[in-house]
Write a protein that holds these residues in place. Structure first.
Motif, PDB file in Angstrom:
ATOM      1  N   ASP A 352       0.836  -1.211   0.000  1.00  0.00           N
ATOM      2  CA  ASP A 352       0.000   0.000   0.000  1.00  0.00           C
ATOM      3  C   ASP A 352       0.867   1.256   0.000  1.00  0.00           C
ATOM      4  O   ASP A 352       0.566   2.244  -0.681  1.00  0.00           O
ATOM      5  N   TRP A 353       1.955   1.208   0.793  1.00  0.00           N
ATOM      6  CA  TRP A 353       2.861   2.360   0.884  1.00  0.00           C
ATOM      7  C   TRP A 353       3.517   2.642  -0.468  1.00  0.00           C
ATOM      8  O   TRP A 353       3.633   3.806  -0.879  1.00  0.00           O
ATOM      9  N   VAL A 354       3.929   1.587  -1.173  1.00  0.00           N
ATOM     10  CA  VAL A 354       4.577   1.760  -2.477  1.00  0.00           C
ATOM     11  C   VAL A 354       3.597   2.362  -3.486  1.00  0.00           C
ATOM     12  O   VAL A 354       3.926   3.305  -4.217  1.00  0.00           O
ATOM     13  N   ILE A 355       2.380   1.813  -3.543  1.00  0.00           N
ATOM     14  CA  ILE A 355       1.377   2.326  -4.491  1.00  0.00           C
ATOM     15  C   ILE A 355       1.114   3.808  -4.232  1.00  0.00           C
ATOM     16  O   ILE A 355       1.070   4.627  -5.163  1.00  0.00           O
ATOM     17  N   GLU A 356       0.953   4.152  -2.957  1.00  0.00           N
ATOM     18  CA  GLU A 356       0.705   5.550  -2.570  1.00  0.00           C
ATOM     19  C   GLU A 356       1.849   6.451  -3.014  1.00  0.00           C
ATOM     20  O   GLU A 356       1.633   7.517  -3.621  1.00  0.00           O
ATOM     21  N   ASN A 357       3.095   6.036  -2.743  1.00  0.00           N
ATOM     22  CA  ASN A 357       4.245   6.890  -3.043  1.00  0.00           C
ATOM     23  C   ASN A 357       4.559   6.947  -4.531  1.00  0.00           C
ATOM     24  O   ASN A 357       5.067   7.976  -5.017  1.00  0.00           O
ATOM     25  N   VAL A 358       4.287   5.884  -5.279  1.00  0.00           N
ATOM     26  CA  VAL A 358       4.484   5.913  -6.728  1.00  0.00           C
ATOM     27  C   VAL A 358       3.509   6.909  -7.361  1.00  0.00           C
ATOM     28  O   VAL A 358       3.891   7.723  -8.227  1.00  0.00           O
ATOM     29  N   CYS A 359       2.247   6.857  -6.912  1.00  0.00           N
ATOM     30  CA  CYS A 359       1.259   7.801  -7.450  1.00  0.00           C
ATOM     31  C   CYS A 359       1.631   9.241  -7.100  1.00  0.00           C
ATOM     32  O   CYS A 359       1.497  10.160  -7.935  1.00  0.00           O
ATOM     33  N   VAL A 390      -8.799  -3.782  -5.078  1.00  0.00           N
ATOM     34  CA  VAL A 390      -9.165  -3.057  -6.301  1.00  0.00           C
ATOM     35  C   VAL A 390      -9.660  -1.654  -5.958  1.00  0.00           C
ATOM     36  O   VAL A 390      -9.249  -0.665  -6.575  1.00  0.00           O
ATOM     37  N   GLU A 391     -10.532  -1.563  -4.965  1.00  0.00           N
ATOM     38  CA  GLU A 391     -11.075  -0.267  -4.556  1.00  0.00           C
ATOM     39  C   GLU A 391      -9.970   0.669  -4.052  1.00  0.00           C
ATOM     40  O   GLU A 391      -9.979   1.876  -4.328  1.00  0.00           O
ATOM     41  N   HIS A 392      -9.011   0.073  -3.295  1.00  0.00           N
ATOM     42  CA  HIS A 392      -7.905   0.890  -2.774  1.00  0.00           C
ATOM     43  C   HIS A 392      -7.074   1.474  -3.915  1.00  0.00           C
ATOM     44  O   HIS A 392      -6.696   2.665  -3.876  1.00  0.00           O
ATOM     45  N   VAL A 393      -6.793   0.658  -4.930  1.00  0.00           N
ATOM     46  CA  VAL A 393      -6.019   1.131  -6.081  1.00  0.00           C
ATOM     47  C   VAL A 393      -6.773   2.252  -6.790  1.00  0.00           C
ATOM     48  O   VAL A 393      -6.204   3.308  -7.128  1.00  0.00           O
ATOM     49  N   GLN A 394      -8.062   2.065  -7.011  1.00  0.00           N
ATOM     50  CA  GLN A 394      -8.875   3.072  -7.702  1.00  0.00           C
ATOM     51  C   GLN A 394      -8.892   4.393  -6.930  1.00  0.00           C
ATOM     52  O   GLN A 394      -8.749   5.474  -7.520  1.00  0.00           O
ATOM     53  N   GLN A 395      -9.064   4.294  -5.610  1.00  0.00           N
ATOM     54  CA  GLN A 395      -9.127   5.508  -4.783  1.00  0.00           C
ATOM     55  C   GLN A 395      -7.797   6.260  -4.794  1.00  0.00           C
ATOM     56  O   GLN A 395      -7.766   7.498  -4.856  1.00  0.00           O
ATOM     57  N   THR A 396      -6.684   5.503  -4.731  1.00  0.00           N
ATOM     58  CA  THR A 396      -5.360   6.145  -4.729  1.00  0.00           C
ATOM     59  C   THR A 396      -5.085   6.832  -6.057  1.00  0.00           C
ATOM     60  O   THR A 396      -4.581   7.968  -6.092  1.00  0.00           O
ATOM     61  N   LEU A 397      -5.443   6.172  -7.167  1.00  0.00           N
ATOM     62  CA  LEU A 397      -5.258   6.769  -8.492  1.00  0.00           C
ATOM     63  C   LEU A 397      -6.085   8.048  -8.625  1.00  0.00           C
ATOM     64  O   LEU A 397      -5.608   9.068  -9.140  1.00  0.00           O
ATOM     65  N   ASP A 403      -3.705   8.560 -14.359  1.00  0.00           N
ATOM     66  CA  ASP A 403      -4.383   7.679 -15.303  1.00  0.00           C
ATOM     67  C   ASP A 403      -3.978   6.232 -15.010  1.00  0.00           C
ATOM     68  O   ASP A 403      -2.778   5.940 -14.874  1.00  0.00           O
ATOM     69  N   PRO A 404      -4.943   5.284 -14.897  1.00  0.00           N
ATOM     70  CA  PRO A 404      -4.620   3.876 -14.563  1.00  0.00           C
ATOM     71  C   PRO A 404      -3.616   3.238 -15.521  1.00  0.00           C
ATOM     72  O   PRO A 404      -2.883   2.320 -15.132  1.00  0.00           O
ATOM     73  N   ASP A 428      -8.587  -9.081 -13.779  1.00  0.00           N
ATOM     74  CA  ASP A 428      -9.606  -8.702 -14.777  1.00  0.00           C
ATOM     75  C   ASP A 428     -10.285  -7.388 -14.408  1.00  0.00           C
ATOM     76  O   ASP A 428     -10.542  -6.535 -15.272  1.00  0.00           O
ATOM     77  N   GLU A 429     -10.572  -7.198 -13.110  1.00  0.00           N
ATOM     78  CA  GLU A 429     -11.225  -5.969 -12.661  1.00  0.00           C
ATOM     79  C   GLU A 429     -10.325  -4.754 -12.866  1.00  0.00           C
ATOM     80  O   GLU A 429     -10.793  -3.676 -13.269  1.00  0.00           O
ATOM     81  N   LEU A 430      -9.037  -4.914 -12.583  1.00  0.00           N
ATOM     82  CA  LEU A 430      -8.105  -3.799 -12.741  1.00  0.00           C
ATOM     83  C   LEU A 430      -7.798  -3.514 -14.208  1.00  0.00           C
ATOM     84  O   LEU A 430      -7.583  -2.368 -14.609  1.00  0.00           O
ATOM     85  N   LYS A 431      -7.786  -4.568 -15.026  1.00  0.00           N
ATOM     86  CA  LYS A 431      -7.556  -4.369 -16.467  1.00  0.00           C
ATOM     87  C   LYS A 431      -8.669  -3.536 -17.097  1.00  0.00           C
ATOM     88  O   LYS A 431      -8.435  -2.745 -18.011  1.00  0.00           O
ATOM     89  N   LYS A 432      -9.871  -3.717 -16.576  1.00  0.00           N
ATOM     90  CA  LYS A 432     -11.020  -2.991 -17.131  1.00  0.00           C
ATOM     91  C   LYS A 432     -10.863  -1.482 -16.997  1.00  0.00           C
ATOM     92  O   LYS A 432     -11.366  -0.718 -17.819  1.00  0.00           O
ATOM     93  N   ILE A 433     -10.146  -1.040 -15.942  1.00  0.00           N
ATOM     94  CA  ILE A 433      -9.967   0.406 -15.763  1.00  0.00           C
ATOM     95  C   ILE A 433      -8.680   0.901 -16.406  1.00  0.00           C
ATOM     96  O   ILE A 433      -8.377   2.097 -16.370  1.00  0.00           O
TER      97      ILE A 433
END
Length: 539
Positions: A352-359, A390-397, A403-404, A428-433
């Motif tokens: 979670d920390w990496v995703i947050e800091n990369v964004c 999935v929801e966490h990734v969407q919210q952080t983006l 852009d995803p 599959d859910e993340l690919k859709k976005i």
């Protein structure tokens, strides 16, 4: 007392004389009763008789043999009467047959000290006997060796084929290893998939090596259970008294440390204990402790390594690599703390920390007017399995307005193989976005063509171990060529990791590997350095 004895014999079938034979025989021959007693109990019985003659009341238990050869346990209480001169003139007493009680107690003792699956001594029994062995070795100034043996893949067999098959497998292995058991060798089951063996008078490394080889040979023979052909291997750790410890706890702990060290090196191996293992365990313990505070203390940071077009050297994307600057040990290798984070489930918080800091970093580069490129993030199966991932990734983006399509998750086959259905659903859910996925370290794990087909990865990354030997004419080169051909046939983007030499680069260009990553282009670098690269676009 003689009357009591005669009645007991008559009632219990212990008689070695007829009822016509008078009890006077016992008065005339004091050794007659002793002749019935079990040889091992005679010294204690004689000692009690001496106390009886001195006027002391005695209570004792001992074994006798009947005329038919059957053994019986007796419990006796005798009260002596002495005359005024201190001479024994009379004995009053009761003798009771306690054979059934003894059998029951022995059964209870057996159940408490033995494993019910293999009938081997359990850990409690092993520790008790090892303590006795140590006392003997201390007295004789001898040595002994403790072998801690772990069965590899036993849990997988239990989980996939059932506990009945697992129990049969244990019974078979225990039966094979019993051939090593002698009065100087003890075998026990000390864990679900762990056995322990103690060998007296064994210290020389050559002896340990020969015994380990013999144990491996017995364990690794094929086993067929319910039409299942099973093949298991083992890992052995060895500690030696008194060199590696002078008490039960230390010897077992050190043998276990050696076994775990052998597992790290490679299965079906053995290791003698070394004090260095203690320092590694100490460091591992403190790393785990420090890992829990590292996020709070802001000790983690991210370096980025560019991936470029093989021919033009234009930056195509960047990989985010987490780093840890430990306050005591400095930079800690990811090879040390990532597995630790996996074991302790802290990998989810780290992810979670990496995703947050990369964004956040992408937003910063964008605000600097740089032309950003996609960033890939390594993600573990435990993170993918987290509810709400999935929801966490969407919210952080959304929070950082990213852009995803600028996020790519790298996963390994070994991390998804046990949870394929769930991981595929998340992907599959993340690919859709618009999020993309790369299959990392291809060729080193459970490589399966079905994974390439079913999961539909966007990118295939060839592991650096293949690139290292890509210029050697042999199997490694052939495999690398095959992976490249396969990726092209599936219209997949393919990236070669760990490219370091011009020869490797020339090989990859010749076989049309479109993208490369490695020290020949750039080492992992700080965000400021990457910003310079993004301005240049070409490296």
């Amino acid at each position: 007392m003689c009357k009591v004895i005669k009645q007991l014999y008559a009632q219990k079938g212990l008689a070695t004389f007829t009822e016509r034979e008078d009890a006077a025989r016992f008065f005339g021959n004091r050794d007659l009763w002793e002749s019935f007693i079990h040889p091992e109990d005679k010294p204690a019985f004689a000692k009690a008789q001496y106390q009886l003659e001195k006027g002391k009341t005695i209570r004792q238990q001992y074994r006798i043999y009947t005329k038919a050869g059957e053994m019986k346990w007796l419990k006796g209480r005798c009260i002596p009467t002495l005359d005024e001169n201190g001479k024994l003139v009379r004995i009053d007493g009761i003798i009771e047959d306690i054979t059934a009680e003894k059998k029951y107690m022995d059964q209870i003792e057996y159940l408490a000290t033995h494993d019910y699956v293999t009938n081997l001594p359990n850990r409690r029994k092993f520790e008790r006997e090892l303590k006795t062995f140590i006392r003997q070795m201390k007295k004789d100034r001898g040595s002994l060796a403790v072998f801690h043996l772990g069965l590899n893949r036993f849990k997988e067999i239990n989980d996939t084929l059932g506990h009945d098959v697992g129990d049969c497998l244990l019974q078979c292995i225990a039966s094979r290893l019993k051939k090593f058991v002698t009065p100087d060798v003890m075998l026990a089951r000390v864990g679900e998939d762990e056995l322990a063996i103690c060998f007296l008078s064994l210290a020389h490394i050559n002896e340990c090596q020969k015994l380990a080889a013999a144990l491996f040979q017995e364990i690794e023979k094929g086993i067929t259970i319910d039409d299942f052909s099973l093949y298991v291997t083992a890992t052995i750790g060895i500690s030696i008294y008194p060199h590696d410890g002078e008490d039960v706890k230390t010897l077992l702990t050190n043998a276990n440390l050696a076994m775990r060290r052998a597992k790290e090196i490679g299965r079906s191996d053995w290791q003698l204990y070394s004090p260095l293992m203690d320092s590694e365990t100490y460091k591992s313990y403190h790393l785990e402790k420090g890992l829990r505070n590292a996020l709070l203390q802001d000790e983690f940071f991210i370096e980025y390594q560019p991936k470029v077009h093989t021919n033009s050297r234009e930056i195509d994307s960047i990989e985010a690599l987490i780093r840890w600057n430990h306050p005591e040990w400095g930079r800690v290798s990811p090879e040390n703390f990532i597995p630790l984070a996996e074991e302790t489930h802290l990998i989810i918080e780290l992810g979670d920390w990496v995703i947050e800091n990369v964004c956040k970093q992408l937003q910063q580069w964008k605000s600097q007017g740089l032309q950003t490129v996609p960033v890939s993030i390594n993600v573990s199966s435990k993170h993918l399995l987290k509810r709400g991932f999935v929801e966490h990734v969407q919210q952080t983006l959304a929070h950082y307005n990213i852009d995803p399509s600028f996020i790519e998750f790298e996963v390994t086959e070994s991390s998804i193989i046990q949870y394929e259905e769930h991981v595929k659903k998340v992907m599959d859910e993340l690919k859709k976005i618009g999020v993309t996925f790369a299959l990392d370290d291809f060729g080193t794990g459970f490589s399966s063509l079905s994974h390439l087909k079913d999961f539909e990865f966007n990118t295939l990354k060839i592991d650096k171990t293949f690139i290292l030997h890509a210029t050697d004419k042999g199997k490694q080169q052939a495999i690398t060529k095959s992976i490249l051909y396969l990726a092209h046939a599936l219209n997949m983007k393919v990236i070669a990791e760990g490219v370091e030499t011009k020869e490797q680069l020339a090989f990859l260009q010749k076989h049309e590997c479109s993208f490369i990553q490695g020290y020949i282009i750039s080492q992992p670098a700080a965000p400021q350095k990457i910003a310079e690269y993004l301005k240049r676009r070409f490296l």
